[in-house]
Enzyme design. Structure first.
Site, short mmCIF file in Angstrom:
data_model
loop_
_atom_site.label_atom_id
_atom_site.label_comp_id
_atom_site.label_asym_id
_atom_site.label_seq_id
_atom_site.Cartn_x
_atom_site.Cartn_y
_atom_site.Cartn_z
N ILE A 30 0.83 -1.20 0.00
CA ILE A 30 0.00 0.00 0.00
C ILE A 30 0.87 1.25 0.00
CG2 ILE A 30 -1.75 1.30 1.27
CD1 ILE A 30 -2.79 -1.19 -0.06
N LYS A 59 -10.05 -6.07 9.61
CA LYS A 59 -9.79 -6.99 10.72
C LYS A 59 -9.80 -6.28 12.07
CE LYS A 59 -7.28 -10.04 7.65
NZ LYS A 59 -7.76 -9.30 6.47
N ASN A 88 -9.23 -6.75 2.16
CA ASN A 88 -8.00 -7.29 1.60
C ASN A 88 -7.68 -6.63 0.27
OD1 ASN A 88 -7.26 -10.00 3.25
ND2 ASN A 88 -9.45 -9.63 3.25
N LEU A 90 -6.00 -7.03 -3.30
CA LEU A 90 -5.57 -8.03 -4.28
C LEU A 90 -4.22 -7.64 -4.86
CD1 LEU A 90 -8.87 -8.75 -6.22
CD2 LEU A 90 -7.62 -10.31 -4.73
#
Length: 660
Positions: A304, A422, A460, A462
């Site tokens: 990221i 999460k 998430n 990819l």
């Protein structure tokens, strides 16, 4: 073209047919050499059926009677002409020499009426040149064509979906590269179907199953760089169950630099596999906190962080600070940015630093006084953090706290935390540490400070390190099996560019303590994603229904801290924002006075490497944290007593596979 078709028909003959053909060629050469020898001797062309004193038919009959037995017994017709070299030519030479000696003995030494004695010398010489030349010609002509046929046969037969400019350029590139054999186009336009383009037929997409069976097509290349995501998904849904490997060209914006080449082909994008439209960015929001400003990215070498740096540099910052504790990761992203933006070297500053080092962070922030800080530095792999909880919590919680402290002191205008789904009702240390990092920023935002804190929570990514797509691709490439922890596991997904753009845009909307989430649509069932990847690779699933398939999916069981389903919201009342796909969550927070004492205790537990105390503090500070098992810290289990529950959890997670 007729000559090429004739040659191809010769190559297609059975072995005996080829030998008979070679024999007929040699007979023709014998006839020609006798006829030419008489011409050279008499300076006139005689009919082969003599009607005067001269007897060329006698010279020809004797030549055939002598030559053919010698040529056959010496193996002239056992050689494969397309592979013939010096040994074959030497065999021909010796055979013709033996023939010539006998022929000269008959017509030159002994003499025959009606045949000049010089014919016995001229004809063998001419025959040697003719047969030797025919073998050389066959070696280069037939051999080259045969090798080309072999290359054609061994190359995968492909169809190009899209007969537009990109499709035509791709067909030309493939024709020149000899890597694939293009056998035609597919196109949705009825006006093009049935026509021929560059000698290749254009078919309707409905003919694809028939073409696969009739022509042995193994690959489909999508040359549709300008088509929308919805249409691409329709095409992929139609072909995913066919035995085809699918590859694609990048988008138009990635092809504007030049012509299409074979190197542009790549596996399907992560968002092709995702099957939904990406979030369209708002240019004004993208530029708000970046253009002509000093911007800092922590964790700049991560998936990221690196994409954030790429996106930010395109928007024209005054300066971009790349902060990363891994020397190799920092070197990689710095060099990658320099390759794509060589004129921006003066704006890029690679800085080695750990976000847990408050002194170093203060030094960096006070030196450049950034306007915007994107905090992407974190340990994110669930099993690794579960087995190393002290390090995970220190990096994710204390690293965020110390960086935020230094940012407040340096009067950073906007501080954006990259969070995760999460963090919502976490069942693992990683999620709990990210939720606690969110609580830290929410509490700090309540203080009198010039810094606006916000956090961006998404699912998430990819294609990031540890995500399922690269892991599944590697397992497919190795022939399987694909490992999956549970058949019902689902996840929210986005692509790396989407995630980076969301972070930048959300930061521009921050007012203080905001938690932003992306409207990511429906969660994706990981089992279906794996099946889609196998099918679009041109392979078949191996299961009870199809035991002869190529790739098997193995269920390994949930790992420590892993959840079947992830959530993006703790509350149930998200509010809209200026961006249609970004929501502002309403989340409970703790006052700073209450949180600070807990953080001080946490700091002491981390300093003592006390995994049990660390977990207890997480349980008290993070509402909704429900660990899925016992403590599985490797060091704790090695040096202290281990419960049966902890041992079971540790054994299950020993593979340390990355989080789906």
């Amino acid at each position: 073209m007729p000559l090429q078709r004739f040659t191809q028909s010769v190559l297609a003959m059975p072995r005996m047919g080829k030998r008979l053909f070679a024999l007929l060629v040699d007979v023709s050469l014998i006839v020609l050499s006798v006829w030419l020898a008489f011409y050279l001797r008499l300076d006139t062309w005689l009919p082969l059926r003599g009607d005067s004193y001269w007897r060329p038919e006698l010279a020809l009959s004797v030549a055939l009677l002598i030559a053919l037995p010698i040529f056959i017994t010496r193996g002239f017709y056992r050689a494969i002409f397309r592979y013939s070299g010096w040994p074959a030519l030497i065999t021909v030479a010796w055979g013709v020499v033996v023939y010539g000696l006998i022929y000269m003995a008959v017509f030159t030494a002994i003499g025959v009426e009606g045949v000049p004695r010089t014919i016995g010398v001229l004809q063998p010489m001419l025959l040697l040149l003719a047969i030797g030349g025919s073998r050389i010609l066959a070696r280069f002509w037939l051999g080259g064509l045969y090798q080309n046929q072999l290359r054609q046969a061994s190359r995968p037969r492909v169809l190009i979906y899209g007969a537009g400019l990109s499709g035509r350029q791709l067909a030309t590139a493939l024709n020149n590269s000899h890597e694939m054999r293009v056998v035609g186009f597919l196109d949705d336009d009825p006006q093009l179907q049935g026509h021929v383009l560059n000698a290749l037929p254009i078919h309707a997409p409905e003919q694809l199953p028939e073409l696969i069976e009739r022509q042995g097509v193994s690959d489909l290349l999508l040359a549709l760089p300008s088509v929308g995501r919805h249409r691409r998904n329709q095409i992929l849904a139609r072909i995913r169950h066919l035995p085809l490997a699918v590859r694609t060209l990048p988008s138009v914006t990635e092809l504007v630099q030049g012509r299409v080449s074979v190197s542009d082909l790549r596996e399907l994008d992560a968002d092709d596999l995702l099957g939904r439209e990406p979030v369209a960015p708002d240019p004004e929001l993208l530029n708000w906190n970046v253009r002509d400003k000093v911007v800092m990215v922590t964790g700049a070498g991560g998936s990221i962080g690196a994409e954030l740096c790429r996106q930010i540099l395109k928007l024209g910052p005054q300066r971009l600070l790349l902060v990363e504790q891994s020397e190799f990761a920092l070197y990689q992203i710095h060099q990658a940015l320099l390759r794509t933006h060589p004129d921006q070297e003066a704006r890029l500053l690679p800085l080695l630093a750990s976000v847990c080092d408050l002194g170093r962070m203060r030094q960096i922030l006070n030196s450049w006084r950034p306007d915007t800080l994107y905090h992407a530095a974190a340990y994110k792999h669930v099993p690794l953090v579960e087995h190393n909880p002290v390090e995970g919590v220190e990096n994710n919680v204390l690293g965020t706290w110390r960086t935020a402290q230094a940012a407040m002191e340096a009067a950073v205008a906007d501080f954006v935390l990259i969070s995760t789904d999460k963090a919502v009702r976490p069942s693992n240390v990683m999620g709990a540490s990210k939720r606690l990092a969110e609580l830290v920023l929410q509490a700090l935002s309540q203080q009198d400070s010039a810094t606006r804190f916000c956090m961006v929570r998404f699912g998430n990514v990819l294609g990031s390190s540890g995500s399922v797509v690269p892991r599944f691709r590697e397992q497919i490439r190795q022939g399987g099996p694909i490992t999956l922890t549970h058949p019902d596991i689902t996840r929210y997904f986005m692509t790396i560019p989407e995630a980076a753009q969301l972070v930048i845009q959300a930061g521009a909307m921050g007012q203080g303590g905001d938690v932003f989430v992306l409207d990511m649509g429906e969660p994706v069932r990981i089992l279906e994603l794996a099946q889609r990847m196998v099918e679009l690779s041109g392979l078949m699933l191996k299961d009870d229904i199809n035991p002869e398939g190529d790739i098997e999916i193995q269920i390994t069981g949930l790992r420590p801290g892993e959840k079947l389903f992830e959530e993006l919201l703790i509350g149930n009342d998200p509010q809209p924002t200026a961006h249609p796909r970004i929501l502002r969550a309403r989340e409970d927070s703790l006052p700073w006075d209450q949180l600070e004492s807990g953080l001080q205790q946490l700091q002491q537990a981390l300093k003592a490497n006390n995994a049990a105390a660390t977990r207890a503090l997480l349980l008290s500070l993070v509402s909704g944290y429900r660990p899925s098992g016992g403590i599985v810290d490797w060091v704790c289990m090695q040096t202290g007593p281990v419960t049966a529950e902890a041992r079971t959890g540790a054994q299950k997670g020993a593979g340390l596979e990355n989080e789906a």
